[in-house]
Design a protein around this motif. Structure first.
Motif, PDB file in Angstrom:
ATOM      1  N   ALA A 126       0.809  -1.224   0.000  1.00  0.00           N
ATOM      2  CA  ALA A 126       0.000   0.000   0.000  1.00  0.00           C
ATOM      3  C   ALA A 126       0.842   1.274   0.000  1.00  0.00           C
ATOM      4  CB  ALA A 126      -0.946  -0.004   1.199  1.00  0.00           C
ATOM      5  N   GLY A 163       5.330   2.899   0.183  1.00  0.00           N
ATOM      6  CA  GLY A 163       6.767   2.662   0.290  1.00  0.00           C
ATOM      7  C   GLY A 163       7.330   1.765  -0.802  1.00  0.00           C
ATOM      8  N   ILE A 164       8.257   0.908  -0.394  1.00  0.00           N
ATOM      9  CA  ILE A 164       8.968   0.039  -1.341  1.00  0.00           C
ATOM     10  C   ILE A 164       7.983  -0.897  -2.049  1.00  0.00           C
ATOM     11  CG2 ILE A 164      10.658  -1.850  -1.475  1.00  0.00           C
ATOM     12  CD1 ILE A 164      12.186  -0.457   0.852  1.00  0.00           C
ATOM     13  N   GLY A 165       7.018  -1.440  -1.309  1.00  0.00           N
ATOM     14  CA  GLY A 165       6.062  -2.375  -1.901  1.00  0.00           C
ATOM     15  C   GLY A 165       5.244  -1.728  -3.010  1.00  0.00           C
ATOM     16  N   ASP A 198      -2.168  -5.751   1.734  1.00  0.00           N
ATOM     17  CA  ASP A 198      -1.720  -4.934   2.871  1.00  0.00           C
ATOM     18  C   ASP A 198      -2.710  -5.088   4.022  1.00  0.00           C
ATOM     19  OD1 ASP A 198       0.583  -2.517   2.757  1.00  0.00           O
ATOM     20  OD2 ASP A 198      -0.795  -2.410   4.470  1.00  0.00           O
ATOM     21  N   ASN A 199      -2.242  -4.842   5.233  1.00  0.00           N
ATOM     22  CA  ASN A 199      -3.143  -4.923   6.397  1.00  0.00           C
ATOM     23  C   ASN A 199      -3.574  -3.550   6.890  1.00  0.00           C
ATOM     24  OD1 ASN A 199      -0.828  -3.986   7.612  1.00  0.00           O
ATOM     25  ND2 ASN A 199      -1.000  -5.297   9.424  1.00  0.00           N
ATOM     26  N   CYS A 203      -5.034  -8.054   3.820  1.00  0.00           N
ATOM     27  CA  CYS A 203      -4.523  -9.306   4.386  1.00  0.00           C
ATOM     28  C   CYS A 203      -3.395  -8.995   5.369  1.00  0.00           C
ATOM     29  CB  CYS A 203      -3.991 -10.203   3.262  1.00  0.00           C
ATOM     30  SG  CYS A 203      -3.282 -11.756   3.860  1.00  0.00           S
ATOM     31  N   ASP A 204      -3.500  -9.562   6.552  1.00  0.00           N
ATOM     32  CA  ASP A 204      -2.414  -9.495   7.525  1.00  0.00           C
ATOM     33  C   ASP A 204      -1.550 -10.736   7.306  1.00  0.00           C
ATOM     34  OD1 ASP A 204      -0.749  -9.704   9.708  1.00  0.00           O
ATOM     35  OD2 ASP A 204      -2.305  -9.311  11.200  1.00  0.00           O
ATOM     36  N   VAL A 205      -0.335 -10.528   6.808  1.00  0.00           N
ATOM     37  CA  VAL A 205       0.510 -11.679   6.424  1.00  0.00           C
ATOM     38  C   VAL A 205       0.936 -12.528   7.620  1.00  0.00           C
ATOM     39  CG1 VAL A 205       1.375 -10.539   4.335  1.00  0.00           C
ATOM     40  CG2 VAL A 205       2.710 -10.383   6.467  1.00  0.00           C
ATOM     41  N   SER A 206       0.763 -11.982   8.828  1.00  0.00           N
ATOM     42  CA  SER A 206       1.149 -12.756  10.014  1.00  0.00           C
ATOM     43  C   SER A 206       0.008 -13.652  10.507  1.00  0.00           C
ATOM     44  CB  SER A 206       1.581 -11.812  11.143  1.00  0.00           C
ATOM     45  OG  SER A 206       0.467 -11.106  11.643  1.00  0.00           O
ATOM     46  N   ASN A 211       7.304  -8.525   0.797  1.00  0.00           N
ATOM     47  CA  ASN A 211       7.871  -7.221   1.179  1.00  0.00           C
ATOM     48  C   ASN A 211       7.349  -6.719   2.521  1.00  0.00           C
ATOM     49  OD1 ASN A 211       8.857  -4.290   0.551  1.00  0.00           O
ATOM     50  ND2 ASN A 211       6.634  -4.092   0.822  1.00  0.00           N
ATOM     51  N   GLY A 244       6.731  -5.727   6.073  1.00  0.00           N
ATOM     52  CA  GLY A 244       7.664  -5.788   7.203  1.00  0.00           C
ATOM     53  C   GLY A 244       7.407  -4.664   8.170  1.00  0.00           C
ATOM     54  N   ILE A 284      12.083  -9.576   0.738  1.00  0.00           N
ATOM     55  CA  ILE A 284      12.782  -8.338   1.075  1.00  0.00           C
ATOM     56  C   ILE A 284      13.366  -8.488   2.476  1.00  0.00           C
ATOM     57  CG2 ILE A 284      12.652  -5.846   1.285  1.00  0.00           C
ATOM     58  CD1 ILE A 284      12.130  -6.915  -1.588  1.00  0.00           C
ATOM     59  N   TYR A 324      14.530  -6.865  14.726  1.00  0.00           N
ATOM     60  CA  TYR A 324      14.449  -6.598  13.273  1.00  0.00           C
ATOM     61  C   TYR A 324      15.599  -7.284  12.522  1.00  0.00           C
ATOM     62  CZ  TYR A 324      14.124  -3.839   8.966  1.00  0.00           C
ATOM     63  OH  TYR A 324      14.017  -3.443   7.649  1.00  0.00           O
ATOM     64  N   GLU A 361       8.216   5.762   4.850  1.00  0.00           N
ATOM     65  CA  GLU A 361       7.575   6.036   6.143  1.00  0.00           C
ATOM     66  C   GLU A 361       8.259   5.244   7.251  1.00  0.00           C
ATOM     67  OE1 GLU A 361       5.313   8.402   6.736  1.00  0.00           O
ATOM     68  OE2 GLU A 361       5.657   8.879   4.630  1.00  0.00           O
ATOM     69  N   MET A 362       8.662   3.991   6.935  1.00  0.00           N
ATOM     70  CA  MET A 362       9.341   3.183   7.954  1.00  0.00           C
ATOM     71  C   MET A 362      10.634   3.860   8.400  1.00  0.00           C
ATOM     72  SD  MET A 362      10.988  -0.641   7.731  1.00  0.00           S
ATOM     73  CE  MET A 362       9.519  -1.620   7.847  1.00  0.00           C
TER      74      MET A 362
END
Ligand SMILES: NC(=O)c1ccc[n+]([C@@H]2O[C@H](COP(=O)([O-])OP(=O)(O)OC[C@H]3O[C@@H](n4cnc5c(N)ncnc54)[C@H](O)[C@@H]3O)[C@@H](O)[C@H]2O)c1
Length: 257
Positions: free
Chosen positions: A16, A18-20, A38-39, A62-65, A90, A92, A139, A154, A190-191
């Motif tokens: 949603a 940044g890099i992704g 994206d979550n 979707c929450d990938v976790s 990606n 993270g 990533i 991290y 943003e991260m």
């Protein structure tokens, strides 16, 4: 939404912003149908509005976790797109704290998204990847190569992603699916704004031979390269896209100057 049935398909997690998001644009420029996961509902919705009519994109919350969400999301994707040509893990999060202040909740949150998410999404996408003889790019981060302060969770999660990538490359390689990882140096997103203090920024400029942050485009170009036919014999590799940060070793500014 218009979809070219013959288009190649790329799934990008954490897409949603940044890099992704830049990776999603890069694959779109190569005429892929790109599925952005994206979550963050609000940012994903904003993305959907901004990209309306600008290409073949789909959007999935979707929450990938979350194993259940990952399973149901990929079932939905596979029912529409049985072949997945590129999976970019990606999504993270970063929590930077001194090691003795990192709570178990912090540790678990970082591992759940960064490491578990990469494992879960790859497993769920596998039928589509096998169908397409596709390519996985995870990533990681230069923080998984070089240890540093504040990154006990991290950095460890990213080092684990690199080994996970090699496991995937070995196990899926002989079934026609390649897996590689990118280890970006610092990139202005943003991260980075959240976890890079003024001190950290100055230190990066001193320690990176190219003396600057990377751009999202530079990361996206490397990801696309690894998925392209130009990288057809590259499997199980970690590509640092870091301005020479990893190569610098004892990169004391006074020695370089
Ligand atoms: N920015 C940097 O300096 C840098 C450096 C090295 C590696 N990386 C890595 O690059 C990737 C992207 O980072 P970025 O800087 O664009 O970050 P970002 O915070 O700007 O974007 C990350 C995206 O992932 C999404 N996300 C987070 N947790 C998620 C989850 N559980 N499920 C689904 N989506 C989730 C967020 O909502 C966000 O849209 C991360 O894996 C990060 O660790 C970033």
């Amino acid at each position: 939404m218009s979809t070219t049935p013959s288009a190649q398909v790329a799934v990008v997690t954490g897409a949603a912003r940044g890099i992704g998001l830049e990776i999603a644009h890069r694959f779109q420029a190569e005429n892929y149908h790109v599925i952005l996961l994206d979550n963050d509902k609000a940012t994903l919705q904003q993305c959907k509005t901004n990209l309306k009519g600008k290409g073949n994109y789909s959007f999935e919350f979707c929450d990938v976790s979350n194993p259940r969400q990952v399973q149901s999301t990929f079932q939905k994707i596979l029912s529409r797109f049985p072949a997945i040509h590129a999976l970019i893990n990606n999504a993270g999060i970063a929590i930077f704290k001194p090691a003795d202040q990192v709570t178990f909740e912090d540790w678990t949150a970082v591992m759940s998204t960064n490491l578990n998410g990469t494992f879960l999404c790859t497993q769920a996408a596998l039928p589509g990847l096998l169908e397409a003889k596709g390519s996985i790019v995870n990533i990681a981060s230069i923080s998984g190569v070089r240890a540093s302060t504040l990154r006990i969770a991290y950095g460890t999660s990213k080092a684990a992603i690199m080994h996970l990538t090699k496991q995937q490359a070995v196990e899926y390689g002989n079934r026609g699916v390649r897996a590689n990882a990118i280890a970006p140096g610092p990139v202005e997103t943003e991260m980075a704004k959240l976890v890079h203090s003024a001190d950290i920024r100055t230190s990066y400029s001193d320690a990176i031979p190219l003396a600057r942050y990377g751009t999202t485009t530079e990361i996206a170009d490397a990801v696309y390269f690894l998925c392209s036919p130009a990288a057809a014999y590259i499997n199980g590799q970690i590509l640092a896209v870091d301005g020479g940060f990893d190569a610098a070793g004892v990169g004391l500014p006074s020695l370089r100057g």
